[in-house]
Design an enzyme around this catalytic site. Structure first.
Site, short mmCIF file in Angstrom:
data_model
loop_
_atom_site.label_atom_id
_atom_site.label_comp_id
_atom_site.label_asym_id
_atom_site.label_seq_id
_atom_site.Cartn_x
_atom_site.Cartn_y
_atom_site.Cartn_z
N ARG A 2 1.44 5.49 16.68
CA ARG A 2 1.37 6.86 16.17
C ARG A 2 0.64 7.77 17.13
NH1 ARG A 2 -2.28 5.29 10.78
NH2 ARG A 2 -3.91 4.24 11.94
N TYR A 13 -9.41 -6.18 4.72
CA TYR A 13 -8.75 -4.94 5.14
C TYR A 13 -9.18 -3.82 4.19
CZ TYR A 13 -4.53 -2.29 6.70
OH TYR A 13 -3.64 -1.37 7.20
N ARG A 36 8.54 6.92 -4.12
CA ARG A 36 8.56 7.94 -5.18
C ARG A 36 9.91 8.64 -5.28
NH1 ARG A 36 4.01 10.61 -2.65
NH2 ARG A 36 2.15 9.45 -3.27
N ARG A 45 0.81 -1.21 0.00
CA ARG A 45 0.00 0.00 0.00
C ARG A 45 0.85 1.26 0.00
NH1 ARG A 45 -4.92 -0.72 3.38
NH2 ARG A 45 -4.41 1.22 4.44
N GLU A 52 -2.04 5.61 19.67
CA GLU A 52 -2.61 4.31 19.28
C GLU A 52 -1.71 3.17 19.71
OE1 GLU A 52 -3.68 3.84 15.11
OE2 GLU A 52 -4.78 5.74 15.18
N ARG A 54 -6.74 -7.71 14.83
CA ARG A 54 -5.92 -6.87 15.69
C ARG A 54 -6.83 -5.79 16.27
NH1 ARG A 54 -1.51 -8.03 17.97
NH2 ARG A 54 -0.40 -6.05 17.72
P1 FAD Z 1 -17.57 -0.66 10.81
O1 FAD Z 1 -17.29 0.78 10.75
O2 FAD Z 1 -16.74 -1.51 11.74
O3 FAD Z 1 -19.11 -0.85 11.19
C1 FAD Z 1 -19.64 -2.04 11.65
C2 FAD Z 1 -20.63 -1.70 12.74
O4 FAD Z 1 -21.31 -2.90 13.12
C3 FAD Z 1 -19.99 -1.16 14.00
O5 FAD Z 1 -20.56 0.10 14.35
C4 FAD Z 1 -20.29 -2.21 15.06
O6 FAD Z 1 -20.55 -1.66 16.36
C5 FAD Z 1 -21.53 -2.86 14.50
N1 FAD Z 1 -21.73 -4.24 14.97
C6 FAD Z 1 -20.83 -5.25 14.90
N2 FAD Z 1 -21.36 -6.35 15.44
C7 FAD Z 1 -22.61 -6.03 15.85
C8 FAD Z 1 -23.64 -6.75 16.50
N3 FAD Z 1 -23.48 -8.02 16.86
N4 FAD Z 1 -24.80 -6.11 16.76
C9 FAD Z 1 -24.98 -4.81 16.42
N5 FAD Z 1 -24.02 -4.08 15.82
C10 FAD Z 1 -22.85 -4.68 15.54
N6 FAD Z 1 -10.15 3.82 5.81
C11 FAD Z 1 -9.81 4.82 4.98
O7 FAD Z 1 -10.34 4.91 3.86
N7 FAD Z 1 -8.89 5.77 5.34
C12 FAD Z 1 -8.28 5.75 6.56
O8 FAD Z 1 -7.46 6.62 6.87
C13 FAD Z 1 -8.63 4.70 7.46
N8 FAD Z 1 -8.04 4.65 8.66
C14 FAD Z 1 -8.42 3.66 9.53
C15 FAD Z 1 -7.82 3.64 10.80
C16 FAD Z 1 -8.19 2.67 11.71
C17 FAD Z 1 -7.57 2.66 13.07
C18 FAD Z 1 -9.16 1.69 11.36
C19 FAD Z 1 -9.57 0.62 12.33
C20 FAD Z 1 -9.74 1.70 10.09
C21 FAD Z 1 -9.37 2.67 9.16
N9 FAD Z 1 -9.96 2.74 7.91
C22 FAD Z 1 -9.59 3.74 7.04
C23 FAD Z 1 -10.97 1.75 7.46
C24 FAD Z 1 -12.40 2.18 7.73
O9 FAD Z 1 -12.60 2.38 9.11
C25 FAD Z 1 -13.34 1.07 7.23
O10 FAD Z 1 -13.11 0.80 5.88
C26 FAD Z 1 -14.82 1.38 7.41
O11 FAD Z 1 -15.12 2.11 8.55
C27 FAD Z 1 -15.56 0.06 7.45
O12 FAD Z 1 -16.95 0.24 7.51
P2 FAD Z 1 -17.86 -0.98 7.91
O13 FAD Z 1 -19.27 -0.51 7.84
O14 FAD Z 1 -17.47 -2.18 7.13
O15 FAD Z 1 -17.45 -1.37 9.41
N1 UDP Z 2 4.05 1.09 7.77
C1 UDP Z 2 5.35 1.14 8.23
N2 UDP Z 2 5.82 2.30 8.75
C2 UDP Z 2 5.06 3.41 8.84
C3 UDP Z 2 3.74 3.36 8.35
C4 UDP Z 2 3.26 2.18 7.83
O1 UDP Z 2 6.06 0.16 8.18
O2 UDP Z 2 5.55 4.44 9.34
C5 UDP Z 2 3.56 -0.21 7.24
C6 UDP Z 2 2.89 -1.05 8.32
O3 UDP Z 2 3.19 -2.41 8.04
C7 UDP Z 2 1.42 -0.80 8.10
C8 UDP Z 2 1.36 -0.68 6.58
O4 UDP Z 2 2.58 -0.01 6.23
O5 UDP Z 2 0.61 -1.84 8.60
C9 UDP Z 2 0.17 0.10 6.05
O6 UDP Z 2 0.18 1.37 6.63
P1 UDP Z 2 -1.08 2.31 6.62
O7 UDP Z 2 -0.70 3.59 7.29
O8 UDP Z 2 -1.61 2.37 5.25
O9 UDP Z 2 -2.09 1.48 7.55
P2 UDP Z 2 -3.42 1.85 8.33
O10 UDP Z 2 -3.71 3.30 8.19
O11 UDP Z 2 -4.47 0.96 7.72
O12 UDP Z 2 -3.11 1.46 9.72
#
Ligand code: FAD
Ligand code: UDP
Length: 374
Positions: A282, A355, A178, A174, A307, A251
């Site tokens: 981070r 993911y 560059r 991902r 985090e 995780r």
């Molecule tokens: P979720 O948002 O997980 O929604 C599922 C919902 O179902 C939750 O609210 C949960 O409470 C509910 N649920 C689960 N089980 C039950 C149950 N049994 N009964 C009732 N409710 C239930 N994406 C990006 O594009 N850019 C980013 O920078 C980015 N950063 C991220 C950073 C982190 C730390 C994480 C964890 C994810 C990140 N993502 C990012 C990914 C993004 O969060 C997801 O792609 C998106 O939110 C997924 O939506 P979803 O509806 O599949 O799941």
């Molecule tokens: N990563 C790394 N160093 C960094 C940032 C990211 O090695 O400073 C690696 C790490 O393995 C991570 C992956 O790149 O899981 C993807 O990073 P990204 O920031 O896209 O992940 P997310 O926002 O989903 O946590």
């Protein structure tokens, strides 16, 4: 009687519900949390939109998805450019000329390429033409040892709780490499943060649905299932099937948030701590996603979140699916069951055990709605 029971008010559930309601369907949405929006939930804390479940930056090259989200919010011109901190040395991410020049004191792309080629030589020789089999091989053959040791190894092993030699290569694919001075973390055409946060987007999507919060599907399964013709399930697929083939691995993260009486803590939205000795991966300073001044009002305090990654156990939030071979094979067994369901659709990061980023989830939900209700 509802046409659809949507389990989970995250992006997948909300997009599906919105499209179904638009076409006259009656939709019940439940979530076990006490708020909508799933992991993209943002909460206003003293004028700062706090990303409660980790930094969320919207980026996509999918024009349909980009146009789609514009109807629910205005997006700003935020461009993610994280800083990596390794033992008090600061580097720009992703790997670009700024990173290379700081790492090796060089200036031109030709110098950087020569240095990286020298660094990769050992790993490429070891591969001898085959594909990298794990994350360490992938990283060493892409950027070489210095960058791997300082910017990848510690961060990745903290994030995933496993040695880089035991992780799939795709995780690191991902990250762009560059040979220009460009700190934009993503290669996508479109990028930004919704002005005013993400929660409003989901609230608008859910207009017209009956929304019940604090309701866990598994606690009221029987009565809920009979209240709708079909179920759209966005929770954990292994839990849906009572873990009958075994548990999928996830995780989780622990977020430690502080509200500090100062205007500017770290000068950037995202600073990664890449050495193994620091337990968090981070620090997010939320105000910088909206240039320090939400709604045009500057704030004299700031909110930061550390985090801490951890292994998932029952009761924790399953933030990241572990898409390695073992877990993907287990998921395939659940998927086969899911495909035989007539009245249950599985969606989202947990239902599809993938993911996914936000734009992927929206695209999947739209594709699903197209099949179901268009
Ligand atoms: P979720 O948002 O997980 O929604 C599922 C919902 O179902 C939750 O609210 C949960 O409470 C509910 N649920 C689960 N089980 C039950 C149950 N049994 N009964 C009732 N409710 C239930 N994406 C990006 O594009 N850019 C980013 O920078 C980015 N950063 C991220 C950073 C982190 C730390 C994480 C964890 C994810 C990140 N993502 C990012 C990914 C993004 O969060 C997801 O792609 C998106 O939110 C997924 O939506 P979803 O509806 O599949 O799941
Ligand atoms: N990563 C790394 N160093 C960094 C940032 C990211 O090695 O400073 C690696 C790490 O393995 C991570 C992956 O790149 O899981 C993807 O990073 P990204 O920031 O896209 O992940 P997310 O926002 O989903 O946590």
């Amino acid at each position: 009687m509802f046409d659809y029971l949507v389990v989970g008010a995250g992006l997948f559930g909300a997009v599906f519900a919105h499209e179904a309601i638009k076409r006259g369907k009656k939709v019940l949405v439940i979530d076990k949390r006490n708020h909508v929006a799933g992991n993209v939930y943002t909460e206003n804390v003293g004028g700062i939109n706090v990303h409660k479940y980790g930094a969320h930056i919207f980026h996509t090259s999918n024009k349909e998805v980009w146009d789609y989200v514009q109807q629910f919010a205005e997006f700003n011109r935020y461009t993610n450019s994280p800083i990596a901190c390794y033992k008090d040395e600061l580097y720009n991410l992703p790997f670009n000329m700024n990173t290379f020049s700081r790492m090796w004191n060089i200036k031109t792309p030709a110098e950087a390429k020569a240095k990286i080629d020298e660094q990769r030589a050992e790993a490429l020789a070891a591969l001898n033409g085959r594909e990298p089999a794990n994350l360490e091989e992938q990283a060493l053959s892409l950027v070489g040892r210095d960058i791997y040791e300082k910017l990848i190894k510690g961060y990745t092993e903290k994030q995933w709780g496993r040695k880089c030699t035991e992780l799939p290569a795709f995780i690191i694919k991902r990250l762009p490499v560059r040979f220009v001075y460009d700190n934009n973390y993503f290669n996508d055409k479109y990028q930004g943060i919704p002005v005013g946060g993400y929660t409003q987007i989901v609230e608008k999507m859910l207009e017209g649905a009956e929304v019940r919060l604090g309701v866990d599907f598994f606690k009221e399964r029987e009565s809920l299932v009979v209240s709708a013709k079909k179920v759209v399930f966005t929770g954990m697929i292994d839990e849906f099937y009572g873990y009958r083939f075994g548990e999928l691995e996830y995780r989780t993260l622990r977020f430690e948030t502080e509200d500090l009486p100062q205007e500017n803590y770290q000068g950037n939205a995202v600073v990664n701590y890449t050495e193994a000795e620091i337990p968090y991966t981070r620090i997010i300073e939320h105000k910088h996603f909206e240039f320090g001044c939400q709604g045009g009002v500057a704030t004299d305090h700031t909110v930061v979140t550390r985090e801490y990654p951890a292994a998932w156990k029952h009761g924790d939030e399953p933030y990241y699916p572990m898409n390695d071979e073992k877990n993907n094979a287990l998921f395939a067994q659940y998927k086969a069951l899911a495909e035989s369901e007539k009245n249950v659709i599985f969606g989202g990061r947990l239902g599809m055990y993938k993911y996914f980023d936000m734009h992927h989830v929206i695209a999947e939900a739209l594709a699903c709605a197209k099949k179901e209700v268009w």
